[in-house]
Design a protein around this motif. Structure first.
Motif, PDB file in Angstrom:
ATOM      1  N   LEU A   1       0.756  -1.454   0.121  1.00 55.94           N
ATOM      2  CA  LEU A   1       0.028   0.221   0.174  1.00 55.94           C
ATOM      3  C   LEU A   1       0.702   1.295  -0.024  1.00 55.94           C
ATOM      4  O   LEU A   1       0.310   2.211   0.308  1.00 55.94           O
ATOM      5  N   TRP A   2       2.108   1.088  -0.658  1.00 55.36           N
ATOM      6  CA  TRP A   2       3.059   2.413  -0.562  1.00 55.36           C
ATOM      7  C   TRP A   2       2.466   3.718  -1.198  1.00 55.36           C
ATOM      8  O   TRP A   2       2.421   4.445  -0.864  1.00 55.36           O
ATOM      9  N   ASP A   3       1.771   3.290  -2.247  1.00 55.59           N
ATOM     10  CA  ASP A   3       1.193   4.438  -2.967  1.00 55.59           C
ATOM     11  C   ASP A   3       0.026   5.269  -2.191  1.00 55.59           C
ATOM     12  O   ASP A   3      -0.273   6.361  -2.360  1.00 55.59           O
ATOM     13  N   GLU A   4      -0.328   4.571  -1.261  1.00 56.45           N
ATOM     14  CA  GLU A   4      -1.459   5.133  -0.267  1.00 56.45           C
ATOM     15  C   GLU A   4      -0.982   6.158   0.705  1.00 56.45           C
ATOM     16  O   GLU A   4      -2.060   6.721   1.346  1.00 56.45           O
ATOM     17  N   LEU A   5       0.368   5.835   1.077  1.00 55.09           N
ATOM     18  CA  LEU A   5       0.702   6.500   2.086  1.00 55.09           C
ATOM     19  C   LEU A   5       1.384   7.966   2.056  1.00 55.09           C
ATOM     20  O   LEU A   5       1.807   8.288   0.990  1.00 55.09           O
ATOM     21  N   THR A   6       1.049   8.636   3.272  1.00 51.72           N
ATOM     22  CA  THR A   6       1.720  10.216   3.338  1.00 51.72           C
ATOM     23  C   THR A   6       3.162  10.100   3.380  1.00 51.72           C
ATOM     24  O   THR A   6       3.778   8.598   3.806  1.00 51.72           O
ATOM     25  N   PRO A   7       3.769  10.968   3.156  1.00 53.16           N
ATOM     26  CA  PRO A   7       5.572  10.804   3.474  1.00 53.16           C
ATOM     27  C   PRO A   7       5.693  10.317   4.905  1.00 53.16           C
ATOM     28  O   PRO A   7       6.733   9.723   5.009  1.00 53.16           O
ATOM     29  N   ASP A   8       5.284  10.879   5.968  1.00 52.14           N
ATOM     30  CA  ASP A   8       5.303  10.465   7.379  1.00 52.14           C
ATOM     31  C   ASP A   8       5.237   9.171   7.494  1.00 52.14           C
ATOM     32  O   ASP A   8       5.585   8.280   8.096  1.00 52.14           O
ATOM     33  N   GLU A   9       3.992   8.367   6.659  1.00 49.04           N
ATOM     34  CA  GLU A   9       3.714   7.275   6.864  1.00 49.04           C
ATOM     35  C   GLU A   9       4.771   6.180   6.174  1.00 49.04           C
ATOM     36  O   GLU A   9       4.999   4.995   6.724  1.00 49.04           O
ATOM     37  N   ARG A  10       5.044   6.559   4.985  1.00 46.40           N
ATOM     38  CA  ARG A  10       6.109   5.787   4.472  1.00 46.40           C
ATOM     39  C   ARG A  10       7.459   5.905   5.104  1.00 46.40           C
ATOM     40  O   ARG A  10       8.147   4.616   5.387  1.00 46.40           O
ATOM     41  N   HIS A  11       7.868   6.825   5.851  1.00 49.31           N
ATOM     42  CA  HIS A  11       9.110   7.074   6.619  1.00 49.31           C
ATOM     43  C   HIS A  11       8.885   5.983   7.723  1.00 49.31           C
ATOM     44  O   HIS A  11       9.777   5.334   8.168  1.00 49.31           O
ATOM     45  N   SER A  12       7.570   5.847   8.403  1.00 53.18           N
ATOM     46  CA  SER A  12       7.250   4.913   9.597  1.00 53.18           C
ATOM     47  C   SER A  12       7.483   3.582   8.961  1.00 53.18           C
ATOM     48  O   SER A  12       7.932   2.639   9.758  1.00 53.18           O
ATOM     49  N   LEU A  13       6.938   3.506   7.682  1.00 52.03           N
ATOM     50  CA  LEU A  13       6.894   1.959   7.406  1.00 52.03           C
ATOM     51  C   LEU A  13       8.368   1.632   7.131  1.00 52.03           C
ATOM     52  O   LEU A  13       8.935   0.253   7.583  1.00 52.03           O
ATOM     53  N   VAL A  14       9.272   2.367   6.512  1.00 51.04           N
ATOM     54  CA  VAL A  14      10.541   1.938   6.427  1.00 51.04           C
ATOM     55  C   VAL A  14      11.304   1.734   7.733  1.00 51.04           C
ATOM     56  O   VAL A  14      12.137   0.772   7.737  1.00 51.04           O
ATOM     57  N   LYS A  15      11.135   2.779   8.738  1.00 49.54           N
ATOM     58  CA  LYS A  15      11.799   2.481   9.879  1.00 49.54           C
ATOM     59  C   LYS A  15      11.313   1.258  10.612  1.00 49.54           C
ATOM     60  O   LYS A  15      11.989   0.596  11.199  1.00 49.54           O
ATOM     61  N   ASP A  16      10.134   0.986  10.202  1.00 46.29           N
ATOM     62  CA  ASP A  16       9.502  -0.266  11.101  1.00 46.29           C
ATOM     63  C   ASP A  16      10.124  -1.628  10.564  1.00 46.29           C
ATOM     64  O   ASP A  16      10.716  -2.458  11.262  1.00 46.29           O
ATOM     65  N   ILE A  17      10.332  -1.567   9.137  1.00 47.55           N
ATOM     66  CA  ILE A  17      10.910  -2.682   8.492  1.00 47.55           C
ATOM     67  C   ILE A  17      12.498  -2.833   8.880  1.00 47.55           C
ATOM     68  O   ILE A  17      12.935  -3.756   9.123  1.00 47.55           O
ATOM     69  N   GLU A  18      13.118  -1.757   8.737  1.00 48.98           N
ATOM     70  CA  GLU A  18      14.457  -1.775   8.991  1.00 48.98           C
ATOM     71  C   GLU A  18      14.671  -1.928  10.658  1.00 48.98           C
ATOM     72  O   GLU A  18      15.749  -2.586  10.849  1.00 48.98           O
TER      73      GLU A  18
END
Length: 507
Positions: free
Chosen positions: A40-57
């Protein structure tokens, strides 16, 4: 659908455009079959994308992949045959003499007075109340008790209104005083260190609760909080479940996560530096737990074993409790969950004793040496087979059936070169608080009743009398742990006095 944003992640104060997921991270996810985390990357705001990457990392993907694969593969595999626990491994209530009990009590108080005993409380788990609303989905989850607070904060309805945490803290205060008196030490010189395992879901609320209650009379420096780990929840085919479009659903790694948590927080080293040799370990949700029980400590030291557990006799064959068994011919003692025990074995009776062949229930009351905890912390860390629990997991699709992966506190026992079991009476030491009032068993009301009944027996045995406005089975008296640890020293307070139930008896 929102247009993909060209705004990306901040690094060194500079925001760089990332209209697509970071490719190295995406490739790593593909290596482990988890690329759907970015679906759902395309549905996310920049902040949410940042959170997702940090979560996976933040995830150790190779270790988690190994755990998922090994745990799923182990399902359905045959396990080693089990045998009943040898009678020689169990100290039963009827076999113990008064002389032995008194000797163990004194040994335990001496070890406490010498600073060799610590208490380890398992108070983690997933009890916070989370709310997420997106795409028209509302997700709310809490505990089986119907509360968003950690279990230890719970007031089961005793006359005093004390929480489980307060009851346990006051038992520590009481046994410290008893140890000081028995060994002619000053009360301030005897201190039991209390290590409390929380989780990311319970830590903040637990710490604030202790601070707001001034640690219930304990010194702040004798209480140490540390957090257990978490692990992703997965579907039955091993894929990560997404709690939100930008966060993987995670759950605590089970109460067996305490071993690695102690290691990585360097608390095993902290215990060694304090001269601690014996660790009394228990779960938070037992209203009758005898914290740092001198008799159990003395028995443990006397037996010279690496691990021990208090056990109660299984009430009936279908009771939903794990039981201690010997795994394999002459193998180590371990615990088999009720769901894993064949019904024919659960019902089998030992003709010589008249007891169930597999009768020794695990109630999460354990004792370990510090040396053994160090051994287990290293051994379990390498064990990639976790227990799988099928649960309803909050996700972006609502509640979805998935798997939680956990290690259990009793997973340590197969590592023990020697283990002893110590029978206790259920009505004296086991009052679980697991389900909300209205359930069939293990509720705050049932635990409260067990506490009041036991304390009423103490008061009557000490020469006290009761009056009550409702039937005795529905009420009783509560004895403050600051007054008496296990019914001792009550005669000066109770003899010849009449108490109107319900009430709390204190100094």
């Amino acid at each position: 659908m929102r247009e993909p944003s060209s705004v990306g992640f901040e690094a060194n104060g500079v925001v760089s455009p990332t209209p697509i997921p970071p490719q190295p991270l995406l490739e790593r996810l593909k290596d482990y079959g988890q690329e759907d985390a970015f679906a759902l990357w395309d549905e996310l705001t920049p902040d949410e994308r940042h959170s997702l990457v940090k979560d996976i990392e933040s995830l150790d993907l190779s270790r988690i992949d190994r755990i998922i694969r090994c745990s799923l593969r182990s399902q359905g595999l045959p396990t080693a045959a089990i045998e009943p626990v040898p009678e020689s491994s169990v100290s039963t209530v009827e076999d113990r003499t008064q002389e032995e009990r008194e000797r163990w009590w004194k040994m335990g108080l001496k070890a406490i007075s010498d600073g060799k005993v610590a208490v380890l409380l398992l108070s983690g788990g997933q009890v916070s109340m989370n709310v997420y609303c997106k795409f028209g989905i509302l997700i709310v989850y809490g505990t089986r008790l119907g509360s968003a607070d950690p279990k230890g904060c719970f007031n089961i309805g005793l006359p005093s209104g004390k929480s489980l945490f307060q009851l346990q803290a006051e038992k520590i205060l009481c046994v410290q005083r008893l140890a000081a008196q028995a060994n002619e030490s000053s009360a301030s010189s005897v201190q039991i260190h209390w290590y409390i395992m929380t989780s990311p879901f319970t830590d903040e609320a637990t710490c604030k609760f202790f601070e707001s209650h001034k640690y219930f009379g304990l010194e702040a420096e004798q209480v140490t909080f540390f957090q257990q780990g978490t692990i992703p929840c997965v579907s039955k085919d091993g894929r990560f479940i997404m709690e939100t479009p930008y966060r993987v659903a995670k759950s605590p790694d089970g109460n067996g996560g305490v071993y690695s948590a102690l290691k990585y927080s360097k608390l095993l080293e902290d215990m060694a530096s304090k001269g601690i040799k014996y660790i009394d370990c228990y779960g938070v949700d037992n209203a009758l737990v005898r914290v740092a029980d001198p008799t159990f400590i003395g028995y443990f030291i006397d037996k010279g074993v690496a691990a021990a557990a208090k056990v109660v006799r299984k009430a009936y064959p279908q009771e939903k409790v794990g039981v201690f068994v010997r795994r394999g011919k002459g193998g180590p003692l371990t615990v088999v969950e009720y769901s894993e025990l064949d019904p024919s074995l659960a019902s089998a009776v030992n003709q010589a004793t008249g007891r169930l062949r597999f009768c020794w229930s695990n109630v999460c009351l354990h004792m370990f040496t510090l040396d053994f905890l160090n051994q287990v912390a290293n051994g379990l860390e390498k064990d990639s087979v976790y227990h799988l629990a099928e649960k309803k997991i909050p996700s972006i699709h609502g509640y979805t059936t998935g798997l939680k992966l956990e290690q259990f506190i009793f997973d340590a026992f197969p590592y023990a070169p020697t283990t002893a079991l110590f029978e206790v009476l259920r009505e004296e030491e086991f009052a679980p608080v697991k389900n909300a009032n209205g359930s069939n068993y293990d509720t705050p009301d049932s635990a409260k009743l067990l506490v009041l009944r036991l304390h009423t027996r103490w008061v009557v045995a000490a020469g006290g009398f009761l009056t009550h406005s409702v039937p005795l089975y529905a009420t009783g008296v509560e004895v403050s742990p600051l007054c008496s640890y296990a019914g001792e020293n009550l005669e000066p307070i109770c003899r010849g006095r009449t108490f109107h139930a319900p009430c709390e008896i204190t100094f």
